[in-house]
Motif scaffolding. Sequence first.
Motif, mmCIF file in Angstrom:
data_model
loop_
_atom_site.group_PDB
_atom_site.id
_atom_site.type_symbol
_atom_site.label_atom_id
_atom_site.label_comp_id
_atom_site.label_asym_id
_atom_site.label_seq_id
_atom_site.Cartn_x
_atom_site.Cartn_y
_atom_site.Cartn_z
ATOM 1 N N ASP A 115 46.759 32.775 28.133
ATOM 2 C CA ASP A 115 45.640 33.437 28.793
ATOM 3 C C ASP A 115 45.272 34.660 27.960
ATOM 4 O O ASP A 115 46.029 35.630 27.890
ATOM 5 C CB ASP A 115 46.024 33.848 30.214
ATOM 6 C CG ASP A 115 44.843 34.430 30.985
ATOM 7 O OD1 ASP A 115 43.824 34.770 30.354
ATOM 8 O OD2 ASP A 115 44.939 34.552 32.219
ATOM 9 N N ASN A 390 33.643 31.597 38.535
ATOM 10 C CA ASN A 390 34.842 30.796 38.308
ATOM 11 C C ASN A 390 34.455 29.428 37.749
ATOM 12 O O ASN A 390 34.434 28.429 38.473
ATOM 13 C CB ASN A 390 35.617 30.620 39.620
ATOM 14 C CG ASN A 390 36.247 31.903 40.116
ATOM 15 O OD1 ASN A 390 37.316 32.304 39.677
ATOM 16 N ND2 ASN A 390 35.567 32.565 41.047
ATOM 17 N N THR A 395 42.544 25.191 37.642
ATOM 18 C CA THR A 395 43.276 26.447 37.524
ATOM 19 C C THR A 395 43.587 26.980 38.915
ATOM 20 O O THR A 395 42.879 26.668 39.882
ATOM 21 C CB THR A 395 42.457 27.493 36.734
ATOM 22 O OG1 THR A 395 43.201 28.717 36.664
ATOM 23 C CG2 THR A 395 41.122 27.774 37.412
ATOM 24 N N MET A 397 43.853 30.342 39.156
ATOM 25 C CA MET A 397 43.417 31.726 39.036
ATOM 26 C C MET A 397 41.957 31.853 39.475
ATOM 27 O O MET A 397 41.069 31.212 38.923
ATOM 28 C CB MET A 397 43.579 32.223 37.604
ATOM 29 C CG MET A 397 44.998 32.095 37.059
ATOM 30 S SD MET A 397 46.264 32.850 38.125
ATOM 31 C CE MET A 397 45.764 34.566 38.061
ATOM 32 N N ARG A 399 38.727 34.489 40.292
ATOM 33 C CA ARG A 399 38.133 35.808 40.123
ATOM 34 C C ARG A 399 37.411 36.192 41.420
ATOM 35 O O ARG A 399 36.678 35.382 41.987
ATOM 36 C CB ARG A 399 37.117 35.802 38.983
ATOM 37 C CG ARG A 399 37.707 35.441 37.627
ATOM 38 C CD ARG A 399 38.050 36.658 36.829
ATOM 39 N NE ARG A 399 38.653 36.278 35.552
ATOM 40 C CZ ARG A 399 37.979 36.171 34.417
ATOM 41 N NH1 ARG A 399 36.676 36.402 34.408
ATOM 42 N NH2 ARG A 399 38.595 35.851 33.302
ATOM 43 N N SER A 413 41.724 39.263 39.328
ATOM 44 C CA SER A 413 42.226 37.917 39.082
ATOM 45 C C SER A 413 43.313 37.649 40.116
ATOM 46 O O SER A 413 44.284 38.408 40.214
ATOM 47 C CB SER A 413 42.794 37.801 37.666
ATOM 48 O OG SER A 413 43.331 36.509 37.449
ATOM 49 N N TYR A 414 43.144 36.586 40.887
ATOM 50 C CA TYR A 414 44.029 36.314 42.017
ATOM 51 C C TYR A 414 44.653 34.934 41.856
ATOM 52 O O TYR A 414 43.943 33.941 41.654
ATOM 53 C CB TYR A 414 43.232 36.386 43.319
ATOM 54 C CG TYR A 414 44.062 36.260 44.574
ATOM 55 C CD1 TYR A 414 44.619 37.385 45.168
ATOM 56 C CD2 TYR A 414 44.280 35.019 45.163
ATOM 57 C CE1 TYR A 414 45.379 37.275 46.327
ATOM 58 C CE2 TYR A 414 45.037 34.900 46.317
ATOM 59 C CZ TYR A 414 45.583 36.033 46.892
ATOM 60 O OH TYR A 414 46.343 35.924 48.038
ATOM 61 N N ASP A 415 45.985 34.871 41.926
ATOM 62 C CA ASP A 415 46.702 33.603 41.833
ATOM 63 C C ASP A 415 46.745 32.958 43.218
ATOM 64 O O ASP A 415 47.403 33.468 44.130
ATOM 65 C CB ASP A 415 48.119 33.833 41.310
ATOM 66 C CG ASP A 415 48.822 32.535 40.923
ATOM 67 O OD1 ASP A 415 48.718 31.560 41.697
ATOM 68 O OD2 ASP A 415 49.472 32.496 39.863
ATOM 69 N N GLU A 421 47.961 39.385 42.348
ATOM 70 C CA GLU A 421 46.673 39.703 41.755
ATOM 71 C C GLU A 421 46.805 40.839 40.754
ATOM 72 O O GLU A 421 47.798 41.581 40.751
ATOM 73 C CB GLU A 421 45.653 40.073 42.831
ATOM 74 C CG GLU A 421 45.982 41.322 43.622
ATOM 75 C CD GLU A 421 44.934 41.613 44.687
ATOM 76 O OE1 GLU A 421 44.106 40.735 44.993
ATOM 77 O OE2 GLU A 421 44.948 42.739 45.214
#
Length: 545
Positions: A115, A390, A395, A397, A399, A413-415, A421
């Motif tokens: 990344d 996005n 993915t 991840m 946004r 950015s949030y998983d 995040e």
Amino acid sequence: METTKKLKDDHPIAKKKKEVMTMHGHIRIDDYYWMNQREDPEVLSYLNEENKYTDRMMKKTEVLQDKIYNEIIGRIKQTDMSVPNKEGSFYYFSRFEAGQEYPIYCREKEKPKTDMTMEIISSMERKETRPNEEVILNVNEMAKGFDYYNVSGIEVSPNENILAFGVDNVGRREYTLYFKNLLSGELLIENIPHTSGSVTWANDNKTVFYTIKDEALREYKIFKHVIGTAPSEDIEVFHEVDDTFSTYIYKTKSKKYLVIGSSSTLSTEYRYLNANFPDDEFLVFHPREKDHEYTIYHYKDKFYIRTNWEAKNFRLMETSEDKTGKDCWNEMISHRDDVLFEGIEIFKDYLVVEERINGLNAIRVRSWENGKEYFLDFPDKPYTSCVGYNPEYDTNMMRYIYSSLTEPTRIMSYDLKTRKERVLKQQVVQGGYNPSDYVSERLFATSGDGKKVPISIVYKKGLEMNGANPLVLYGYGSYGISMDPCFSSVRLSLLDRGFIWAIAHIRGGEDLGREWYEHGKLLKKKNTFIDFIECSKHMIDNKYT
């Protein structure tokens, strides 16, 4: 002919010229219709008189004006960049350089299983030149010799070799489309004038679709162009004949379908086509109906539909790819009277839902596998949040964008799996800014019919509520547009001088759902003004001002 007269204070007054207009069987008199001619010497003369009068009346404030102006621009970072977005095998981003007016659009090839987002951001913050950066457009160079220059609709072909973009060098929002070979750096010969400024690529890397405008700048026709052919050979694929509708085209996030949309204030219609076969005919998804609004998304072998069919605040439906009529739709997220369903973002393993609950944005995450759900948690009240750009489907991840009246806007950015995040970028306030120096509140005023109207306010910490504070109360209340409480560095010049800034979330907007909008329009429009008046009274009665 004299077009103005002046009062004792030298204030110019526009002369009346009777213009009789007959529309829809009604006669209307417009005494100032002559001012519609923007190039008319009489109109320009009057406007010049108005400007001179303003300058005279504001003469005593010139020093203060300069001071506030310098404060405002002094808070703005002069060199900036966008957050890189990964699309295909490249990271795309834009940046501004000191002393330059226009953006520089760039991309950089990905590193396997890495990344590169923060790596690129860190380099830009250190003003380092990245050796593998590829400048695809330097608008500063392109704009030389023009008084106005705007680039829009930057779209790269699926094979990442051809760049399409629009240019407007007049300022009338009519763009000429250009194509650039990113391997050689050369512009292709063909260009297409009078467009809306963007294209949608088919999956064959040579066919693009674009929209043109009519004399009223309504987007009304969609054409198909094949790279390497003359624009005069382009084929019209859709004509929106109803002048209350405008049209547009896009590709689904799944990359499988091209979609033509037609929309008016209260009605929509879509057509779709497999993006692998751009020469086939578009099919109607569901015919337009009065007061029926819907939006379509695609995931795996199904379409998902956000619709207000029997659902004032909208609901989510699903249907198979080959059965798109309304009778085949099945409900997935039901309608709720107290929640406005605003849209979705589709990822491979998760469905992200955007809603508005009690007037505030909410982001809900649902697993495709087991249906388990959770909400993102936001600390401030009031605040605003929304799902960001996005483009990647496979993915975890996501946004999203967050802001409040005291917190500068940040891109997160949030998983979706781990729920961790990180901040990718936060709005910089030059000269220093401390959010804890300011206070925000969410209040409710009672309108004439008993409805509770939200008010979002912000002020400098320590300000005494003694009924003597200057206060700016802002409201809009039209077209279903919600006034979300977000940060503004410009506003600080008021707050630091003892002002209170307040937003009245009045009816006519969609802050509290579709009914909030409908109860602020047409024969119920007076609710908009009553709400605003009652919000003003609430601020006075509670000693804010």
